[in-house]
Design a protein around this motif. Structure first.
Motif, PDB file in Angstrom:
ATOM      1  N   ILE A 188       0.858  -1.181   0.000  1.00  0.00           N
ATOM      2  CA  ILE A 188       0.000   0.000   0.000  1.00  0.00           C
ATOM      3  C   ILE A 188       0.891   1.227   0.000  1.00  0.00           C
ATOM      4  CG2 ILE A 188      -0.213  -0.065   2.533  1.00  0.00           C
ATOM      5  CD1 ILE A 188      -3.103   1.021   2.112  1.00  0.00           C
ATOM      6  N   THR A 189       0.586   2.180  -0.867  1.00  0.00           N
ATOM      7  CA  THR A 189       1.375   3.395  -0.965  1.00  0.00           C
ATOM      8  C   THR A 189       0.912   4.413   0.063  1.00  0.00           C
ATOM      9  OG1 THR A 189      -0.056   4.515  -2.565  1.00  0.00           O
ATOM     10  CG2 THR A 189       1.594   2.983  -3.441  1.00  0.00           C
ATOM     11  N   GLY A 190       1.689   5.487   0.176  1.00  0.00           N
ATOM     12  CA  GLY A 190       1.298   6.562   1.069  1.00  0.00           C
ATOM     13  C   GLY A 190      -0.026   7.189   0.697  1.00  0.00           C
ATOM     14  N   GLY A 191      -0.384   7.135  -0.577  1.00  0.00           N
ATOM     15  CA  GLY A 191      -1.653   7.649  -1.044  1.00  0.00           C
ATOM     16  C   GLY A 191      -2.802   6.675  -0.948  1.00  0.00           C
ATOM     17  N   GLY A 192      -2.528   5.450  -0.494  1.00  0.00           N
ATOM     18  CA  GLY A 192      -3.584   4.476  -0.290  1.00  0.00           C
ATOM     19  C   GLY A 192      -3.815   3.508  -1.434  1.00  0.00           C
ATOM     20  N   SER A 193      -3.003   3.573  -2.487  1.00  0.00           N
ATOM     21  CA  SER A 193      -3.141   2.621  -3.580  1.00  0.00           C
ATOM     22  C   SER A 193      -2.611   1.258  -3.152  1.00  0.00           C
ATOM     23  CB  SER A 193      -2.389   3.102  -4.815  1.00  0.00           C
ATOM     24  OG  SER A 193      -2.929   4.323  -5.294  1.00  0.00           O
ATOM     25  N   THR A 194      -3.346   0.209  -3.473  1.00  0.00           N
ATOM     26  CA  THR A 194      -2.992  -1.137  -3.038  1.00  0.00           C
ATOM     27  C   THR A 194      -2.625  -2.026  -4.205  1.00  0.00           C
ATOM     28  OG1 THR A 194      -5.312  -1.824  -3.069  1.00  0.00           O
ATOM     29  CG2 THR A 194      -4.431  -0.990  -0.985  1.00  0.00           C
ATOM     30  N   ASN A 195      -1.829  -3.040  -3.895  1.00  0.00           N
ATOM     31  CA  ASN A 195      -1.428  -4.035  -4.867  1.00  0.00           C
ATOM     32  C   ASN A 195      -1.393  -5.380  -4.167  1.00  0.00           C
ATOM     33  OD1 ASN A 195      -0.216  -4.847  -7.532  1.00  0.00           O
ATOM     34  ND2 ASN A 195       1.490  -5.408  -6.197  1.00  0.00           N
ATOM     35  N   TYR A 196      -1.896  -6.423  -4.836  1.00  0.00           N
ATOM     36  CA  TYR A 196      -1.976  -7.747  -4.244  1.00  0.00           C
ATOM     37  C   TYR A 196      -1.381  -8.787  -5.165  1.00  0.00           C
ATOM     38  CZ  TYR A 196      -5.419  -5.655  -1.086  1.00  0.00           C
ATOM     39  OH  TYR A 196      -6.063  -4.867  -0.160  1.00  0.00           O
ATOM     40  N   ALA A 197      -0.739  -9.773  -4.572  1.00  0.00           N
ATOM     41  CA  ALA A 197      -0.349 -10.943  -5.323  1.00  0.00           C
ATOM     42  C   ALA A 197      -1.596 -11.698  -5.767  1.00  0.00           C
ATOM     43  CB  ALA A 197       0.534 -11.854  -4.472  1.00  0.00           C
ATOM     44  N   ASP A 198      -1.505 -12.363  -6.912  1.00  0.00           N
ATOM     45  CA  ASP A 198      -2.664 -13.062  -7.448  1.00  0.00           C
ATOM     46  C   ASP A 198      -3.218 -14.105  -6.480  1.00  0.00           C
ATOM     47  OD1 ASP A 198      -1.546 -13.113 -10.933  1.00  0.00           O
ATOM     48  OD2 ASP A 198      -2.651 -11.601  -9.789  1.00  0.00           O
ATOM     49  N   PHE A 199      -2.353 -14.739  -5.719  1.00  0.00           N
ATOM     50  CA  PHE A 199      -2.799 -15.837  -4.868  1.00  0.00           C
ATOM     51  C   PHE A 199      -3.570 -15.385  -3.633  1.00  0.00           C
ATOM     52  CE2 PHE A 199       0.623 -14.985  -1.936  1.00  0.00           C
ATOM     53  CZ  PHE A 199       1.733 -14.688  -2.712  1.00  0.00           C
ATOM     54  N   VAL A 200      -3.664 -14.066  -3.396  1.00  0.00           N
ATOM     55  CA  VAL A 200      -4.442 -13.581  -2.254  1.00  0.00           C
ATOM     56  C   VAL A 200      -5.572 -12.643  -2.650  1.00  0.00           C
ATOM     57  CG1 VAL A 200      -2.456 -13.832  -0.719  1.00  0.00           C
ATOM     58  CG2 VAL A 200      -2.963 -11.592  -1.750  1.00  0.00           C
ATOM     59  N   LYS A 201      -5.694 -12.329  -3.918  1.00  0.00           N
ATOM     60  CA  LYS A 201      -6.746 -11.413  -4.351  1.00  0.00           C
ATOM     61  C   LYS A 201      -8.124 -11.961  -3.989  1.00  0.00           C
ATOM     62  CE  LYS A 201      -4.387  -9.062  -8.145  1.00  0.00           C
ATOM     63  NZ  LYS A 201      -4.305  -8.867  -9.614  1.00  0.00           N
ATOM     64  N   GLY A 202      -8.935 -11.100  -3.411  1.00  0.00           N
ATOM     65  CA  GLY A 202     -10.260 -11.495  -2.986  1.00  0.00           C
ATOM     66  C   GLY A 202     -10.320 -12.102  -1.608  1.00  0.00           C
ATOM     67  N   ARG A 203      -9.172 -12.399  -1.018  1.00  0.00           N
ATOM     68  CA  ARG A 203      -9.123 -13.004   0.309  1.00  0.00           C
ATOM     69  C   ARG A 203      -8.463 -12.114   1.350  1.00  0.00           C
ATOM     70  NH1 ARG A 203      -6.259 -17.575   1.205  1.00  0.00           N
ATOM     71  NH2 ARG A 203      -4.719 -17.113  -0.430  1.00  0.00           N
ATOM     72  N   PHE A 204      -7.414 -11.386   0.949  1.00  0.00           N
ATOM     73  CA  PHE A 204      -6.654 -10.551   1.880  1.00  0.00           C
ATOM     74  C   PHE A 204      -6.907  -9.080   1.584  1.00  0.00           C
ATOM     75  CE2 PHE A 204      -2.854 -13.662   2.682  1.00  0.00           C
ATOM     76  CZ  PHE A 204      -3.748 -14.654   3.026  1.00  0.00           C
ATOM     77  N   THR A 205      -6.820  -8.254   2.627  1.00  0.00           N
ATOM     78  CA  THR A 205      -6.951  -6.814   2.484  1.00  0.00           C
ATOM     79  C   THR A 205      -5.866  -6.120   3.287  1.00  0.00           C
ATOM     80  OG1 THR A 205      -9.367  -6.983   2.237  1.00  0.00           O
ATOM     81  CG2 THR A 205      -8.452  -4.815   2.745  1.00  0.00           C
ATOM     82  N   ILE A 206      -5.120  -5.251   2.636  1.00  0.00           N
ATOM     83  CA  ILE A 206      -4.114  -4.454   3.321  1.00  0.00           C
ATOM     84  C   ILE A 206      -4.686  -3.071   3.599  1.00  0.00           C
ATOM     85  CG2 ILE A 206      -3.029  -3.653   1.175  1.00  0.00           C
ATOM     86  CD1 ILE A 206      -0.316  -3.797   2.660  1.00  0.00           C
ATOM     87  N   SER A 207      -4.372  -2.523   4.764  1.00  0.00           N
ATOM     88  CA  SER A 207      -4.837  -1.197   5.128  1.00  0.00           C
ATOM     89  C   SER A 207      -3.808  -0.547   6.040  1.00  0.00           C
ATOM     90  CB  SER A 207      -6.212  -1.254   5.809  1.00  0.00           C
ATOM     91  OG  SER A 207      -6.158  -2.014   7.006  1.00  0.00           O
ATOM     92  N   ARG A 208      -3.982   0.739   6.285  1.00  0.00           N
ATOM     93  CA  ARG A 208      -3.035   1.446   7.142  1.00  0.00           C
ATOM     94  C   ARG A 208      -3.755   2.478   7.991  1.00  0.00           C
ATOM     95  NH1 ARG A 208       1.227   4.043   3.276  1.00  0.00           N
ATOM     96  NH2 ARG A 208       1.812   5.291   5.111  1.00  0.00           N
ATOM     97  N   ASP A 209      -3.163   2.767   9.128  1.00  0.00           N
ATOM     98  CA  ASP A 209      -3.634   3.803  10.027  1.00  0.00           C
ATOM     99  C   ASP A 209      -2.452   4.741  10.245  1.00  0.00           C
ATOM    100  OD1 ASP A 209      -4.420   5.450  12.131  1.00  0.00           O
ATOM    101  OD2 ASP A 209      -5.556   3.875  13.128  1.00  0.00           O
ATOM    102  N   ASN A 210      -2.458   5.855   9.548  1.00  0.00           N
ATOM    103  CA  ASN A 210      -1.315   6.759   9.599  1.00  0.00           C
ATOM    104  C   ASN A 210      -1.121   7.379  10.984  1.00  0.00           C
ATOM    105  OD1 ASN A 210      -0.677   6.327   6.880  1.00  0.00           O
ATOM    106  ND2 ASN A 210      -2.000   8.005   6.197  1.00  0.00           N
ATOM    107  N   ALA A 211      -2.210   7.597  11.706  1.00  0.00           N
ATOM    108  CA  ALA A 211      -2.097   8.168  13.046  1.00  0.00           C
ATOM    109  C   ALA A 211      -1.372   7.236  13.995  1.00  0.00           C
ATOM    110  CB  ALA A 211      -3.481   8.510  13.595  1.00  0.00           C
TER     111      ALA A 211
END
Length: 120
Positions: A51-74
């Motif tokens: 996940i970039t500083g702007g919130g854009s995400t990228n996933y490996a094919d083997f986890v798409k639809g199953r995993f979610t990356i997120s961030r809490d900048n605070a």
């Protein structure tokens, strides 16, 4: 002077869920990209999600639809929500955080790793 602490790993049955957390602390001015990698015995370390500083995400094919990356900048924290886990997801999971130090330079840091085991 920058520390990454991972948590949330453990043993889960196939189809179950886990949420991994990685909290950064120390001499931090800001954080840009964050990511999760994993490494199983006898295999290369591989990118799971980023996940970039702007919130854009990228996933490996083997986890798409199953995993979610997120961030809490605070909280200087990155999360990985893992659902519908499979035995082949078993690995040590490492977070990666790109930090701008208060001293003025950029460095990449790795977490200590947390074991995820998916088994009946």
């Amino acid at each position: 002077q920058v520390q990454l602490v991972e948590s949330g790993g453990g043993l889960v049955q196939p189809g179950g869920s886990l949420r991994l957390s990685c909290a950064a602390s120390g001499s931090i001015f800001g954080i840009s990209d964050m990511g999760w990698y994993r490494q199983a015995p006898g295999k290369q370390r591989e990118l799971v999600a980023s996940i970039t500083g702007g919130g854009s995400t990228n996933y490996a094919d083997f986890v798409k639809g199953r995993f979610t990356i997120s961030r809490d900048n605070a909280k200087n924290t990155v999360y990985l929500q893992m659902n519908s886990l499979k035995p082949e997801d078993t690995a040590v999971y490492y977070c990666s955080v790109h930090v701008r130090r208060r001293e003025g330079w950029f460095q990449n840091y790795w977490g200590q790793g947390t074991q995820v085991t998916v088994s009946s």
